[in-house]
Design an enzyme around this catalytic site. Structure first.
Site, short mmCIF file in Angstrom:
data_model
loop_
_atom_site.label_atom_id
_atom_site.label_comp_id
_atom_site.label_asym_id
_atom_site.label_seq_id
_atom_site.Cartn_x
_atom_site.Cartn_y
_atom_site.Cartn_z
CB THR A 275 -1.95 7.24 -3.02
OG1 THR A 275 -1.37 5.94 -3.13
CG2 THR A 275 -1.07 8.26 -3.71
NE ARG B 292 -2.37 0.95 3.68
CZ ARG B 292 -3.09 1.28 4.72
NH1 ARG B 292 -4.41 1.17 4.66
NH2 ARG B 292 -2.56 1.73 5.83
CG ASP C 236 2.70 -2.20 8.96
OD1 ASP C 236 2.86 -3.38 8.60
OD2 ASP C 236 2.77 -1.24 8.17
CG ASP D 39 6.39 -2.53 9.44
OD1 ASP D 39 6.97 -3.07 8.46
OD2 ASP D 39 6.13 -1.32 9.49
#
Ligand code: PRP
Ligand code: URA
Length: 219
Positions: free
Chosen positions: A114, A110, A210, A213
């Site tokens: 944006t 991603r 995340d 991560d």
């Protein structure tokens, strides 16, 4: 142990799913613990999502006598499609519980500004009859739904039947569910939780942060 919150969505309320989800959400959970927990939770979710796989009858000789058994239908290929990179951990356990499945890796990330998905890898198994295949798209997070919709665009172009596609996530945001079901009506969603909303960085609230991560220790 499953409830439906939207006709396309099944939330797995099994106590072991919810217990493991609380460990994933905890910001103090280590990378090692996070990976192990993701793997455990993913297994429960996948068991739930695959509960209606078609079977055929067969006769097996036990040491005592003949037994009528059920086996996975050999005419229905199973395709596991992890969205890289966070979906990888789910695909490892999926092929552990479904050893006959083929794996279709879809590399998407991603864009951080944006929030739109960018494709960087696409490795398709070539020997499958996609028109009858049962497809499980795996990604721990359904946030804006951009990555899921892009992956499903790719998978539908193979000639798969939409009613045979299931998207499996650990956590889903209402915004992602709305986007996915609007763009790909008929696709089923199995998840461990439908959270409240997205924040201004398109992270799921309360979420778990995340997923990629935290799984791979790249915070
Ligand atoms: C995360 C997650 C999904 C995506 C969800 O991946 O694993 O693929 O974000 O967000 P969306 O629904 O708004 O598209 P990310 O892009 O962080 O890549 P990574 O798995 O490589 O960390
Ligand atoms: N991707 C993640 O890993 N987490 C979120 O909350 C949103 C997108």
């Amino acid at each position: 142990m499953s409830t439906a919150v939207h006709p396309a969505v099944t939330v797995c309320n099994h106590p072991l799913v919810q217990h493991n989800l609380s460990i994933l959400r905890d910001k103090n959970t280590s990378t090692e613990q996070f990976r192990a927990t993701m793997s455990r939770l993913g297994k429960f979710l996948l068991m739930d999502a695959t509960a209606d796989l078609p079977t055929t009858r067969t006769i097996v000789e036990t040491p005592i006598t003949k037994a009528e058994c059920k086996v996975l239908s050999p005419d229905v290929p199973i395709l596991i499609a992890p969205i890289l990179r966070a979906g990888l951990i789910l695909s490892e356990l999926a092929i552990d519980i479904i050893p006959t499945a083929s794996v279709y890796h879809i590399g998407l990330y991603r864009d951080e500004e944006t929030f739109k998905p960018v494709t960087y890898y696409n490795k398709l198994p070539s020997t499958i009859d996609y028109s009858v295949a049962r497809v499980f798209v795996l990604d721990p997070m359904l946030a804006t739904g951009g990555s899921a919709v892009a992956a499903l665009d790719i998978i539908k172009k193979l000639g798969t039947n939409v009613s045979n596609i299931c998207f499996v996530s650990i956590i889903a945001a209402p915004e992602g569910i709305a986007h996915l079901t609007e763009q790909h009506p008929g696709v089923r969603i199995h998840t461990g939780s439908v959270d409240e909303r997205l924040n201004d960085k398109a992270y799921i609230v309360p979420g778990l942060g995340d997923a990629g991560d935290r799984t791979f220790g790249t915070m």
